[in-house]
Design a protein around this motif. Structure first.
Motif, PDB file in Angstrom:
ATOM      1  N   TYR A  75       0.806  -1.242   0.177  1.00  0.00           N
ATOM      2  CA  TYR A  75      -0.066   0.023  -0.118  1.00  0.00           C
ATOM      3  C   TYR A  75       0.953   1.450  -0.004  1.00  0.00           C
ATOM      4  N   GLY A  76       2.191   0.992   0.202  1.00  0.00           N
ATOM      5  CA  GLY A  76       3.065   2.309   0.241  1.00  0.00           C
ATOM      6  C   GLY A  76       4.431   1.782   0.046  1.00  0.00           C
ATOM      7  N   SER A  78       7.309   1.516   1.915  1.00  0.00           N
ATOM      8  CA  SER A  78       8.080   1.928   3.295  1.00  0.00           C
ATOM      9  C   SER A  78       8.656   0.594   3.841  1.00  0.00           C
ATOM     10  N   PHE A  80       6.970  -1.489   6.799  1.00  0.00           N
ATOM     11  CA  PHE A  80       6.171  -2.105   7.735  1.00  0.00           C
ATOM     12  C   PHE A  80       6.142  -3.498   7.810  1.00  0.00           C
ATOM     13  N   GLU A  84       6.932  -5.072   2.192  1.00  0.00           N
ATOM     14  CA  GLU A  84       7.296  -3.909   1.730  1.00  0.00           C
ATOM     15  C   GLU A  84       8.916  -3.625   1.767  1.00  0.00           C
ATOM     16  N   GLU A 107      -8.904   6.084  -4.561  1.00  0.00           N
ATOM     17  CA  GLU A 107      -8.545   6.838  -3.256  1.00  0.00           C
ATOM     18  C   GLU A 107      -7.580   6.166  -2.593  1.00  0.00           C
ATOM     19  N   ARG A 108      -7.731   4.849  -2.548  1.00  0.00           N
ATOM     20  CA  ARG A 108      -6.372   3.930  -1.847  1.00  0.00           C
ATOM     21  C   ARG A 108      -5.359   3.905  -2.756  1.00  0.00           C
ATOM     22  N   PHE A 111      -2.518   6.429  -3.371  1.00  0.00           N
ATOM     23  CA  PHE A 111      -1.331   6.800  -2.392  1.00  0.00           C
ATOM     24  C   PHE A 111      -0.065   6.345  -2.895  1.00  0.00           C
ATOM     25  N   ARG A 221       7.621  11.748   8.477  1.00  0.00           N
ATOM     26  CA  ARG A 221       6.659  10.761   7.741  1.00  0.00           C
ATOM     27  C   ARG A 221       5.362  11.312   8.234  1.00  0.00           C
ATOM     28  N   TYR A 225       3.005  12.051   4.729  1.00  0.00           N
ATOM     29  CA  TYR A 225       1.764  11.143   4.553  1.00  0.00           C
ATOM     30  C   TYR A 225       0.463  11.878   4.240  1.00  0.00           C
ATOM     31  N   ARG A 226       0.301  12.756   5.177  1.00  0.00           N
ATOM     32  CA  ARG A 226      -0.746  13.652   5.324  1.00  0.00           C
ATOM     33  C   ARG A 226      -0.861  14.546   4.013  1.00  0.00           C
ATOM     34  N   ARG A 229      -1.591  12.462   1.048  1.00  0.00           N
ATOM     35  CA  ARG A 229      -3.350  11.989   1.166  1.00  0.00           C
ATOM     36  C   ARG A 229      -4.137  12.847   0.746  1.00  0.00           C
TER      37      ARG A 229
END
Ligand SMILES: Nc1nc2c(ncn2[C@@H]2O[C@H](COP(=O)(O)OP(=O)(O)O)[C@@H](O)[C@H]2O)c(=O)[nH]1
Ligand SMILES: [Mg+2]
Lengths: 667, 73
Positions: A75-76, A78, A80, A84, A107-108, A111, A221, A225-226, A229
């Motif tokens: 989903y990104g 990084s 996690f 990833e 929307e998802r 990102f 971060r 990220y904000r 988004r």
């Protein structure tokens, strides 16, 4: 189909893969359609399925003059989880990236797209699932999207191949797009010598990448990220218009995750599988192949041939074509028993995966799994373990914490039978009757649950909370399902057949030299005394060291009462995993821990087997033949209750400790 | 109130996700702080299924207790 396709386990860094310097990578969220597109472009097979975490093995292939790499869904960009990290490292090395995006989920998915752009990578967006978007009545302004992002966007349908030609042509126009303004502002913070993708990851606090460049991870971060988004939301608002509409899949999805009717549906499906695989395939097809074809025509033929070549009385004859003949038993078993059973199980599993049902089971069972210290997601490797434990142990990497991976691996090694084994077990149980089947299931389930409860209590920590993306329910695609069944079955057979042959060879030699009889004598106190089985059962356990299903086959050649069948099968089910799984176990968990798990499995197997035997005998003595199983049933209940009480006690102590150190509350 | 207290069919705005890791994971999925989500299904004692447009995420109960929400309707 296979000559163009290589696959390795990508552990640690993707940079370790032997890729040419200028490869093209596919990137996207899980279930965006990367694997299907990969297959379209290269003509090679990459696993296609519907739960997060399928593409743990990195697959790459030739696409014209280019090399194309499929990456794990993320989903990104990084770190996690291990997936990833692998995806991140592959993407950092790619010359161009095809970003596969699900058009019904912009929307998802955007990102990640925006993050790839912020990383300065040259990308082209493959706007996939346009068929679904159209069916939903979604309208997407493709040109507008391309303008906003600053990269080529090509609508495609990976399922039918629509638009794939235009995508191929657009790849040469892959470009760095329009980054999030906040990223540009922060980039000045780092020395210009650091390449842009790495710089972004350092700004976003990736400790590993920062370490590689001798930098401190930066604390931006949340901020970046904000900002990203916000930008994505803005773009979506301008280019997508969506009607709210509920599909049949949405409605069914809700029913599947409610305890009622979700649990009865799950039970019904299990029952159907048992009926179809156990009675349909195991009962009739196996009988036809094993007895009708192999034992009637194939084995006499081989015996005749070998007999003429080496003489019927020679030890070599017995090794090659005797009771455990490498050329007779192995082949009969692999072709007549394993092939149909494994194929049938993989067919069911592939259908389950392709529909998107697995994450629903994970949601439905989250609460129950919590009792054994796992969250619902862990059900996915456990279910896959029913296909092949080796594969499932590798899949435990999708679980988010070390504790969960450890728990799931223990349970897989101990109490989850693989398809071959389950097939043979089902076959024998079908002969012994429904009562025996239920008793066997109860015993194995009891061990599973008790072991889970105890391990949960013993291992420090808590089950991490569920946070699981539910892909839409889909009708399975027959081509995908068949292809996947075929690839997995082939993989299973190529892995298992040499092991069977080896096992048969060892047994044959042991028999010819008389060692087998001696071993049966030594083990008699265990087999006859403790387990109440004929002493020949020792052979099955020797076979079981090679493969558990092989051990189960060993049991099938002995005349056993239904009660003995349950004891024998429960013991062999809990027995050590096959050699291949043992190797993976040692690799994933390290030598010491792997060996411990292995020894624990042997001890548990014999302990439980003996308890079953003695409790059934006791039941028979007290309640008569009809009531024989009830003492065992009671014992199972007591075992679970005891384990639950113990885990509860430990949990209370832990909770007490937590109250002293107050938990981070919602506010 | 927290997400764990909301009921099936309600619509809430996510105010605060206390856990820093899940805050970022949620942000990536488009259900981060400030977003409005529909509660598609609250499984008794189990996870809460939140939906935003076509995106569905099952949120475990222990996490839901640490997510502060505001009832929209
Ligand atoms: N309707 C439709 N389904 C698709 C399309 N592309 C992929 N799928 C399905 O989406 C699911 C996930 O695809 P997959 O290639 O495994 O995604 P990955 O996780 O990105 O590798 C599978 O069930 C595919 O059959 C498409 O264009 N249209
Ligand atoms: Mg894939």
């Amino acid at each position: 189909m296979s000559q163009c396709c290589h696959s390795v386990h990508a552990r640690g860094t993707g940079g370790a893969l032997p890729l040419p310097p200028d490869f093209i990578a596919l990137a996207g969220n899980p279930n965006a359609g990367k694997s299907l597109l990969f297959q379209r472009l290269t003509g090679a097979y990459a696993e296609v399925s519907n739960y997060p975490g399928t593409t743990l093995e990195i697959t790459w292939g030739r696409w014209g003059s280019e090399t194309l790499v499929d990456t794990p869904g993320v989903y990104g960009l990084s770190s996690f989880n291990p997936e990833e990290q692998v995806a991140r490292d592959i993407l950092l090395g790619a010359r161009r990236v095809i970003n596969v995006v699900n058009a019904t989920h912009l929307e998802r998915d955007l990102f990640l797209t925006q993050q790839l752009i912020d990383a300065g990578l040259a990308i082209v967006v493959a706007l996939n699932m346009m068929d679904e978007a159209e069916a939903l009545g979604l309208r997407i302004d493709v040109e507008g999207l391309s303008r906003e992002l600053g990269v080529p966007v090509v609508p495609i349908v990976a399922r039918t191949g629509r638009g794939v030609d235009r995508l191929a042509e657009a790849v040469s126009r892959a470009a760095p797009g329009r980054p999030t303004p906040a990223v540009i502002r922060r980039l000045g913070d780092l020395p210009p010598a650091i390449p842009r993708p790495e710089a972004l990851l350092i700004l976003e606090g990736d400790p590993e990448v920062a370490g590689r460049w001798g930098e401190e991870p930066r604390p931006f971060r949340d901020e970046l990220y904000r900002a990203r988004r916000e930008r994505v939301e803005g773009i979506c608002a301008r280019v997508v218009s969506l009607p709210a509409q509920e599909t049949w899949g949405d409605r069914l999805s809700r029913l599947l995750i409610r305890p009622f009717p979700g649990l009865p549906i799950l039970a019904g499906l299990l029952w159907l599988t048992y009926k179809a695989v156990g009675e349909g395939v195991a009962g009739s097809l196996v009988g036809l192949l094993e007895e009708g074809l192999m034992q009637r025509y194939y084995e006499p033929l081989v015996r005749d041939l070998v007999g003429r070549l080496v003489g019927e009385e020679s030890p070599l004859f017995r090794v090659l074509a005797g009771e455990f003949g490498v050329l007779t038993m192995t082949v009969t078993y692999v072709v007549g028993v394993i092939l149909p059973l494994v194929a049938a199980f993989y067919l069911v599993l592939s259908i389950l995966e392709d529909t998107g049902y697995l994450p629903r089971i994970a949601t439905l069972l989250d609460r129950v799994m919590g009792a054994i210290g796992l969250n619902g997601k862990a059900i996915i490797p456990l279910i896959l373990g029913l296909g092949c434990v080796t594969m499932a142990v590798i899949t435990t990497r999708m679980l988010s914490s070390e504790r969960e991976r450890r728990l799931a691996t223990y349970l897989l090694a101990l109490a989850v039978p693989c398809s071959a084994q389950l097939g043979v077990v089902t076959l024998l149980l079908a002969r012994a009757g429904v009562g025996s089947t239920l008793l066997y299931a109860l015993v194995v389930l009891t061990v599973f649950v008790s072991a889970g409860l105890l391990l949960d209590a013993l291992l420090p920590g808590e089950a991490p909370p569920l946070f699981l993306d539910l892909p839409p329910l889909r009708l399975p695609e027959p081509r995908n399902v068949l292809l996947k069944t075929w690839v997995r079955t082939r993989h299973f057979l190529t892995e298992a057949t040499p092991l069977f042959a080896l096992g048969a060879l060892v047994l044959g030699v042991l028999e010819v030299t008389g060692i087998l009889t001696a071993v049966q004598g030594w083990l008699a106190p265990l087999t006859e005394g403790w387990l109440g089985l004929p002493r020949e059962a020792a052979t099955a356990f020797v076979m079981g060291f090679v493969r558990r299903d092989f051990g189960a086959v060993g049991m099938s050649t002995m005349p056993l009462t239904p009660a003995q069948t349950v004891t024998a099968l429960a013991t062999i089910t809990l027995f050590v995993p096959c050699i291949a799984s043992t190797l993976v176990l040692l690799k994933e968990r390290g030598r010491a821990e792997g060996a411990l798990i292995w020894l624990a499995a042997v001890a548990t197997a014999f302990l439980v087997g003996g308890l079953v035997h003695h409790s059934v005998r006791l039941g028979g003595a007290i309640l008569g033949a009809a009531g024989a199983p009830w003492v065992t049933v009671l014992g199972c209940a007591a075992a679970v209750a005891g384990a639950a009480a113990l885990s509860q006690a430990v949990r209370h102590r832990r909770l007490g400790a937590m109250e002293r150190a107050p938990e981070e509350a919602a506010d | 109130m927290t997400l764990a207290e909301a009921r099936t069919g309600e619509k809430v705005r996510i105010e605060r996700i206390a856990d820093p890791e899940f805050r970022l994971l949620a942000l990536r999925m488009g259900i981060g702080e400030g977003e409005e989500v529909a509660l598609e299904e609250v499984i008794p004692g189990g996870p809460i299924l939140v939906r935003r447009q076509r995106q569905r995420v099952a949120v475990g109960r222990s996490l839901a207790r640490r997510i502060r929400v505001h009832l929209v309707r």
